[in-house]
Enzyme design. Sequence first.
Site, mmCIF file in Angstrom:
data_model
loop_
_atom_site.group_PDB
_atom_site.id
_atom_site.type_symbol
_atom_site.label_atom_id
_atom_site.label_comp_id
_atom_site.label_asym_id
_atom_site.label_seq_id
_atom_site.Cartn_x
_atom_site.Cartn_y
_atom_site.Cartn_z
ATOM 1 N N TYR A 1 0.851 -1.197 0.000
ATOM 2 C CA TYR A 1 0.000 0.000 0.000
ATOM 3 C C TYR A 1 0.880 1.238 0.000
ATOM 4 O O TYR A 1 1.942 1.260 0.641
ATOM 5 C CB TYR A 1 -0.882 0.037 1.253
ATOM 6 N N TYR B 1 -0.515 -9.883 0.255
ATOM 7 C CA TYR B 1 0.483 -9.354 1.199
ATOM 8 C C TYR B 1 0.361 -10.072 2.530
ATOM 9 O O TYR B 1 -0.692 -10.611 2.869
ATOM 10 C CB TYR B 1 0.370 -7.834 1.368
ATOM 11 N N ARG C 1 -2.858 -12.137 3.269
ATOM 12 C CA ARG C 1 -4.134 -11.668 2.728
ATOM 13 C C ARG C 1 -4.140 -11.918 1.230
ATOM 14 O O ARG C 1 -3.203 -11.554 0.533
ATOM 15 C CB ARG C 1 -4.324 -10.169 2.996
ATOM 16 N N HIS D 1 -7.204 -8.407 -2.892
ATOM 17 C CA HIS D 1 -8.546 -7.896 -2.612
ATOM 18 C C HIS D 1 -8.561 -6.388 -2.834
ATOM 19 O O HIS D 1 -7.538 -5.725 -2.740
ATOM 20 C CB HIS D 1 -8.976 -8.211 -1.170
ATOM 21 N N HIS E 1 -10.631 -2.932 -1.511
ATOM 22 C CA HIS E 1 -11.537 -2.412 -0.488
ATOM 23 C C HIS E 1 -12.555 -1.473 -1.120
ATOM 24 O O HIS E 1 -12.186 -0.634 -1.948
ATOM 25 C CB HIS E 1 -10.754 -1.625 0.571
HETATM 26 FE FE LIG Z 1 -6.146 -4.691 2.423
#
Ligand SMILES: [Fe+3]
Lengths: 210, 230
Positions: free
Chosen positions: B104, B145, B155, B158, B160
């Site tokens: 991110y 990640y 994870r 995906h 959000h």
């Molecule tokens: Fe996330």
Amino acid sequence: MASEDLKARFTPEATIGPFYPGAFLTHLPQDLWTVAPLVAHHPQGQPIVLVARFFDSLKRPVPSLVVELWQANAHGRYRHPQDQSAAPLDPQFDGFARVRTSDEGVLRFYTIKPGAHPVRRESAEVRAPHLRLTIFASGIDRLITQLFFDDESSNQSDPVLQSIPDPRVRGRLIARRRRTSGGGEGVGEYEIDVVLRGEDETPFFDDWDG
Amino acid sequence: MNTPDIVQRGGRVLPVVVNDRESEARTPANRLYRIPDAARDPFTPCPPAPFMRAGEHDLTRLAPGRPQASGEAIAITGRILDEDLRPVRRTLVEVWGANAHGRYSHVIDAGRNDAPLDPNFYGFGRLVTDDDGRYQLRTIKPGAYIARTDIGWWRPPHVHFSVVGSGVRLVTQMYFPDEPLNEKDFIFLIVPAADRDRVIGQPAATHAGDRAFRFDIVIRGRFQTPPDLD
Ligand SMILES: [Fe+3]
């Protein structure tokens, strides 16, 4: 059962996770006293500051928690298409803000005291002045609750506050007015602790129809 | 979940995401309180209409005309509907995700994650649904990640999603089909098994040359959509 079929179609909710973009805050109001730098802005009503501290089950402050606040204007009217109230809108007050807690888990929200309003138009039942909070943080899905003010006698008959049977639990939704105002002349400063889990846990509401 | 017990005593008990320390410490332990029927007006906010700049729905570039981020550009399209399957019109949809490497651009992902930043990718964008509740966005297929190195919790890819406006409020995550990590992800697994396909984007016809996924969102709750004003 048909209602079960309907329910099955809903999209499940999820946490915002740890990486919620800060830009999503700057795009929306975070402060209802000002609309933009150097713009003279005069929402009607009594300016107040809400100081809310958020804690987890280990009594640690919760940083980077995102709170959406929504409230009526000083006359008790919401800027919402479904608010059929006869009370006037305030052209300089939308009543929505999105704020985030500091590293110390503290949120300072600059707004005006919302007005009381009837539960519905022409209803005798009155909602005490309150702030509506939608809370997001890493680890939790959306939580909703409402906060009240300790200097409002209408709290005694508010149907949402009084729906919580235990008076000690109810008290956790009532912000206390500070003796000395920190926000300047005539500004009421209210404080409250919001405990997400554990001892003195704040009551949260369910807007899914059971 | 609709047991007489819950109707009588109140709302849901929210589940804790196992192996997520934040969930364990932050999820209320007590049953939620049911909102009294007399006060079932919207609890959810109605923000002022946002000012949108061109290209905010396209996460693959920092701005129109700038270079495209690395990774696979994908399209995600769908509709936002209320519980009666009426379109949720002109509502704000906010989207965020990791880059192709699973990183991110958020400051707190620095130091936690060895994966590189992409100078052409911020990983967030916004759009407003049209009068049919439709939206479309373009982004980079996010990488997986690691959420917790100590237990090896990854994870899966995906995106959000947040939907807000007109009394509607929902935050969810869209997963991708055929990702082996889905079945090991504690956040995915907390979704009841029967509802898991509702958070997986469905392969769709290519959109302007991009691989495309369809992701419809159905908002739960009464009083969620403004009355038809037309
Ligand atoms: Fe996330």
